[in-house]
Motif scaffolding. Structure first.
Motif, PDB file in Angstrom:
ATOM      1  N   GLY C 270      38.110  85.775  89.497  1.00  0.00           N
ATOM      2  CA  GLY C 270      37.717  84.910  90.607  1.00  0.00           C
ATOM      3  C   GLY C 270      36.251  84.511  90.610  1.00  0.00           C
ATOM      4  O   GLY C 270      35.842  83.641  91.372  1.00  0.00           O
ATOM      5  N   ASP C 271      35.447  85.091  89.777  1.00  0.00           N
ATOM      6  CA  ASP C 271      34.016  84.726  89.732  1.00  0.00           C
ATOM      7  C   ASP C 271      33.801  83.696  88.630  1.00  0.00           C
ATOM      8  O   ASP C 271      33.737  84.035  87.459  1.00  0.00           O
ATOM      9  CB  ASP C 271      33.168  85.972  89.469  1.00  0.00           C
ATOM     10  N   ARG C 272      33.721  82.434  89.042  1.00  0.00           N
ATOM     11  CA  ARG C 272      33.564  81.366  88.054  1.00  0.00           C
ATOM     12  C   ARG C 272      32.119  80.871  87.976  1.00  0.00           C
ATOM     13  O   ARG C 272      31.853  79.823  87.390  1.00  0.00           O
ATOM     14  CB  ARG C 272      34.482  80.199  88.399  1.00  0.00           C
ATOM     15  N   SER C 273      31.206  81.617  88.557  1.00  0.00           N
ATOM     16  CA  SER C 273      29.828  81.132  88.663  1.00  0.00           C
ATOM     17  C   SER C 273      29.184  80.925  87.291  1.00  0.00           C
ATOM     18  O   SER C 273      28.307  80.090  87.129  1.00  0.00           O
ATOM     19  CB  SER C 273      28.999  82.123  89.476  1.00  0.00           C
ATOM     20  N   GLU C 274      29.634  81.651  86.283  1.00  0.00           N
ATOM     21  CA  GLU C 274      29.064  81.495  84.942  1.00  0.00           C
ATOM     22  C   GLU C 274      29.903  80.554  84.083  1.00  0.00           C
ATOM     23  O   GLU C 274      29.915  80.668  82.853  1.00  0.00           O
ATOM     24  CB  GLU C 274      28.950  82.871  84.267  1.00  0.00           C
ATOM     25  N   GLY C 275      30.638  79.640  84.753  1.00  0.00           N
ATOM     26  CA  GLY C 275      31.504  78.751  83.982  1.00  0.00           C
ATOM     27  C   GLY C 275      31.478  77.323  84.488  1.00  0.00           C
ATOM     28  O   GLY C 275      30.714  76.987  85.408  1.00  0.00           O
ATOM     29  N   VAL C 276      32.298  76.514  83.862  1.00  0.00           N
ATOM     30  CA  VAL C 276      32.490  75.124  84.284  1.00  0.00           C
ATOM     31  C   VAL C 276      33.952  74.949  84.664  1.00  0.00           C
ATOM     32  O   VAL C 276      34.833  75.526  84.037  1.00  0.00           O
ATOM     33  CB  VAL C 276      32.118  74.114  83.180  1.00  0.00           C
ATOM     34  N   ASN C 277      34.162  74.163  85.707  1.00  0.00           N
ATOM     35  CA  ASN C 277      35.511  74.037  86.282  1.00  0.00           C
ATOM     36  C   ASN C 277      35.845  72.556  86.487  1.00  0.00           C
ATOM     37  O   ASN C 277      35.029  71.803  87.000  1.00  0.00           O
ATOM     38  CB  ASN C 277      35.555  74.786  87.628  1.00  0.00           C
ATOM     39  N   GLY C 278      37.019  72.166  86.047  1.00  0.00           N
ATOM     40  CA  GLY C 278      37.483  70.809  86.308  1.00  0.00           C
ATOM     41  C   GLY C 278      38.896  70.835  86.837  1.00  0.00           C
ATOM     42  O   GLY C 278      39.577  71.862  86.826  1.00  0.00           O
ATOM     43  N   TYR C 279      39.315  69.679  87.344  1.00  0.00           N
ATOM     44  CA  TYR C 279      40.721  69.502  87.717  1.00  0.00           C
ATOM     45  C   TYR C 279      41.233  68.253  87.005  1.00  0.00           C
ATOM     46  O   TYR C 279      40.608  67.192  87.096  1.00  0.00           O
ATOM     47  CB  TYR C 279      40.873  69.316  89.236  1.00  0.00           C
ATOM     48  N   VAL C 280      42.341  68.413  86.286  1.00  0.00           N
ATOM     49  CA  VAL C 280      43.024  67.244  85.724  1.00  0.00           C
ATOM     50  C   VAL C 280      44.068  66.841  86.751  1.00  0.00           C
ATOM     51  O   VAL C 280      45.046  67.556  86.977  1.00  0.00           O
ATOM     52  CB  VAL C 280      43.705  67.558  84.384  1.00  0.00           C
ATOM     53  N   MET C 281      43.822  65.672  87.401  1.00  0.00           N
ATOM     54  CA  MET C 281      44.701  65.191  88.464  1.00  0.00           C
ATOM     55  C   MET C 281      45.672  64.198  87.843  1.00  0.00           C
ATOM     56  O   MET C 281      45.246  63.186  87.268  1.00  0.00           O
ATOM     57  CB  MET C 281      43.877  64.498  89.542  1.00  0.00           C
ATOM     58  N   ASN C 282      46.979  64.469  87.939  1.00  0.00           N
ATOM     59  CA  ASN C 282      47.975  63.598  87.320  1.00  0.00           C
ATOM     60  C   ASN C 282      49.093  63.289  88.311  1.00  0.00           C
ATOM     61  O   ASN C 282      49.610  64.203  88.957  1.00  0.00           O
ATOM     62  CB  ASN C 282      48.648  64.289  86.120  1.00  0.00           C
ATOM     63  N   THR C 283      49.469  62.054  88.424  1.00  0.00           N
ATOM     64  CA  THR C 283      50.669  61.739  89.194  1.00  0.00           C
ATOM     65  C   THR C 283      51.385  60.575  88.520  1.00  0.00           C
ATOM     66  O   THR C 283      50.758  59.578  88.152  1.00  0.00           O
ATOM     67  CB  THR C 283      50.347  61.497  90.686  1.00  0.00           C
ATOM     68  N   MET C 284      52.676  60.761  88.313  1.00  0.00           N
ATOM     69  CA  MET C 284      53.455  59.815  87.529  1.00  0.00           C
ATOM     70  C   MET C 284      54.458  59.096  88.418  1.00  0.00           C
ATOM     71  O   MET C 284      55.137  59.712  89.221  1.00  0.00           O
ATOM     72  CB  MET C 284      54.217  60.528  86.411  1.00  0.00           C
ATOM     73  N   THR C 285      54.542  57.780  88.227  1.00  0.00           N
ATOM     74  CA  THR C 285      55.435  56.952  89.029  1.00  0.00           C
ATOM     75  C   THR C 285      56.428  56.271  88.112  1.00  0.00           C
ATOM     76  O   THR C 285      56.028  55.546  87.198  1.00  0.00           O
ATOM     77  CB  THR C 285      54.604  55.908  89.794  1.00  0.00           C
ATOM     78  N   PRO C 286      57.739  56.474  88.364  1.00  0.00           N
ATOM     79  CA  PRO C 286      58.721  55.762  87.522  1.00  0.00           C
ATOM     80  C   PRO C 286      58.563  54.251  87.701  1.00  0.00           C
ATOM     81  O   PRO C 286      58.485  53.763  88.832  1.00  0.00           O
ATOM     82  CB  PRO C 286      60.082  56.219  88.084  1.00  0.00           C
ATOM     83  N   GLU C 287      58.465  53.547  86.592  1.00  0.00           N
ATOM     84  CA  GLU C 287      58.529  52.088  86.648  1.00  0.00           C
ATOM     85  C   GLU C 287      59.988  51.673  86.418  1.00  0.00           C
ATOM     86  O   GLU C 287      60.576  50.966  87.228  1.00  0.00           O
ATOM     87  CB  GLU C 287      57.645  51.470  85.565  1.00  0.00           C
TER      88      GLU C 287
END
Lengths: 369, 369, 369
Positions: C270-287
């Motif tokens: 839980g201690d991420r202070s010595e790291g880098v954090n991202g979020y890959v946000m994905n949402t898919m819509t049927p065409e």
């Protein structure tokens, strides 16, 4: 905005049909334009698909037009890729030859010709600068039923046209031409003006024709018509009276009597001497269920000698019809994407609804409802 | 024009079948060429569709050819986009690995491999510079039934070839090769001449082969053959005797013994010493119902050392077959546009009709009539 | 290779379903992203197909988003090619106008408007930089059920994204994101490393969500992460601890908590202070059944002010997802070419299998199994 809703239906009285509709199939017992006259020669065959049938068109040495099914009896190679040899057409693959009746006259490497060796030949008539073909029951092919497009070859009219390959069912083009209020939105920079949808119109019909008449009085001429008035009356400016008289002949010919005259000089009553008059000649031929050959010309009855005006008018209409092409293609795509959705009709669709009713009767008579 | 209609049918006697026909499906219990030998390597897989099945082809480290279904057991990713890793193929998506038998040997992130994890592996044989594959019942896959194309690797013959991706059913190519009278119309500038359709021919057949023999005596050599005669006999001019002996091996291999010799030197009787001789090696593999992989080569038995002549002949045949490609595509399109239209056959189609009858028997034996 | 097979399923316990599966249809009683917020304006309509329905999207003058069926009631011309006129949309063909509820407010050349004249209007919500639309039963359209993508607009996160037009069913993208072991094979030059498939993972789920958690300890950072560590900790080198926590929200939103920290500094605890954090946000819509709109963004919680880093990360992920696009298209083509072939699942597919089970329940509830 002043809206006049008087629409008169001559005979038979009554309603043209239900409020909703689907795209129609095409009648076969009728004449369709397959090509311009100059496209068909004795030099090389022309390939064209009409009503989903591939055709080969060519001329005999005496100039008579021949229309054959475009598939060799032997192995279906397309005759239209072959050669015209005298009065016959020669298959490009093995050299089978056929005469104007579609009968095989030569087989490679054999003296005896199978008596059944033939390809279908279709009745064809050359008239009004077009080649008309009949794909239905040949016993019914009466040239007297070819739609009247006499302005195409009359010495009183001059002009020229083109072919559009339209990515839509032929009926969508008929609808487009039977209601010209779309000019306000689709052709706003050339012939559109808001008075078009404000003006009332009259609708009459017979068993095979529909006429829609619209007069607009004392209006500003849109750019296309101002230019034409100046061709005939140099320096003209001011208000005009404008008319559009749409003549539909079943199943897919629409000749539109159009023009403007100086305001108040009696055009609506029949005196067009102070105006300019043209005819938009249109005839649409189904290629497939969703594509059409759209043949058109614009002819005028003034300054017949000027090829410059002919070219200007042809180019001007080319631009206008290019706007329709885009819309018709988009409409066909939307129809394909919404198969459950039917057409609804407005008051402006009165002419198109009667045209549709006539086509439906033709299809019913062929048992192709 | 002199037409000789002698056609002899060895055994069984009689007629090859009905006068009309449709395009045939393809037998599966047979060998088809999937690729040239040099196309399949240990470096990267090759993707090829044969008889509507996507395949991945590669070699193990000892050079053995492997043909697997081109869809990973896991999620169907195409193995042909993956890597060859030693004797195995690795899926490009999650790294599943398969051996030459199609058995999964590695799954990502798990020690236990599902025993059902496998993809179909097809019998394959490397012969005559080609990779032959069998997609039907593997118990019937006998390499002895691979068509004889020994000229491809014989030291007595030299030459090279190419692959055509033909936009037509494989049967149309067989028909094309079984009747060479089309050369007069399709290849008039290279190998065509009117004597082709004037000359008679003999047809014989067995249960799996058909042979069509045509000799033309004392004729002018067409450009292709005049050039070849001059390669062997510098300065040659004058008349020649020409032969075409078409060897069909079911279902779709056609090797054609072709050549010309100085007129009157006995070529028809077996003495070809005063002539030039080549073999047009053709084998067609169905890709889909309406596309084919058409593998061909042209080999000769003179001046074997000349790579220049090899290249000239390959380029020359490339041009000739390009004319066929156009015709075959047009024929397929006409077939698609006229679904109700059957083929009719002429005398010249005798060879093709027997080939068709043999293929129909193969299909019937598979219950795929 | 060390493989840990611990997979824990929180509730309900048990197996996610059968070992084989087919591609799924798409639920309709759910929110899908139709567009980025900036794509929808008061200036011109946007055309977009969602779940096989063509839609026209625009904004009223007060900024409210409107989503209408993209076919005029009259003759189906696409409204998206028309004009936004104040708070209404005008058909490009005959000028019919519709308000935000889809009711027709203007017909050409007539005073009376047919009370049935309307096009369907769909519930729409603007949230998290996206326009969400609901195509199913409108009575069920509860904005509280929109997936949580709060990082898109949170002041604690910065980043940007794009739209991919994916040539595959939306479910293939969900599968792709729910199992990241494919990074080792598909993205070997950026984020892939063999420790991904070696590391174990935990899977938990609720009725509408699935979470897959993977930690890798004391490993070399792949190029993408080494670069990001140096953005935050200039000069960093050495080992890292890496995490991937995949959050699936039904039916097609996948937000992935990703990052690395200096090895042994407690990231997994839980201690991420010595790291880098991202979020890959994905949402898919049927065409359609086989194409998808794939909206993604990459956001980070450090150096929020740097547009350079935002651009570098967006471009980096663009390259990575380009590799997925190629694979997904190839997978869809293999599925189409092998219609009888079902998916098999491995241990690594645990997350995807639970996602599929949830989607199957949504479809069953709609009676669209």
């Amino acid at each position: 905005m002043s809206v006049t809703e008087h629409t008169s239906v001559a005979q038979p009285a009554g309603n043209p049909g239900p409020a909703t509709a689907k795209i129609l199939s095409f009648p076969l017992n009728t004449w369709y334009v397959a090509a311009w006259d100059h496209e068909v020669t004795n030099k090389a065959p022309l390939s064209r698909r009409v009503c989903d049938k591939p055709l080969a068109l060519w001329r005999t040495t005496d100039g008579r037009v021949v229309v054959l099914a475009d598939a060799c009896w032997h192995r279906l190679a397309p005759l239209s890729r072959g050669a015209v040899v005298g009065d016959e057409i020669q298959c490009p693959y093995h050299g089978m030859r056929y005469d104007a009746a579609g009968r095989c006259t030569h087989m490679p490497a054999q003296r005896t010709i199978n008596p059944s060796a033939a390809v279908p030949s279709y009745p064809a008539v050359e008239r009004y600068r077009f080649i008309w073909v009949w794909l239905g029951d040949p016993d019914l092919a009466d040239p007297d039923t070819i739609p009247d497009m006499h302005q195409m070859t009359s010495p009183e009219w001059a002009g020229d046209g083109e072919t559009i390959h339209a990515d839509c069912n032929y009926q969508l083009v008929v609808d487009n031409l039977m209601d010209l209020t779309h000019e306000e939105f689709v052709h706003s920079s050339s012939i559109g003006q808001e008075e078009l949808s404000e003006a009332g119109f009259d609708t009459t019909h017979t068993d095979t024709t529909v006429t829609v008449t619209r007069h607009m009085s004392d209006i500003d001429p849109p750019p296309f018509w101002l230019k034409n008035m100046n061709d005939k009356f140099p320096g003209f400016s001011g208000k005009v009276d404008r008319w559009q008289i749409i003549h539909f002949q079943a199943p897919s010919t629409v000749c539109i009597d159009v023009g403007v005259a100086k305001a108040g000089t009696g055009a609506a009553e029949g005196d067009r001497s102070e105006g300019v008059n043209g005819y938009v000649m249109n005839t649409m031929t189904p290629e497939t269920d969703r594509t059409s050959h759209y043949f058109w010309a614009f002819v005028r009855n003034y300054r017949l000698e000027s090829q410059t005006i002919t070219t200007q008018l042809r180019n001007g209409v080319h631009g206008v019809f290019g706007e329709d092409e885009v819309m018709l293609k988009a409409q066909q795509e939307a129809i394909d994407a919404n198969p459950e959705h039917e057409f609804y009709s407005l008051n402006i669709d009165m002419g198109g609804m009667w045209a549709r009713r006539i086509i439906e009767r033709m299809l019913a008579a062929e048992g192709r409802g």
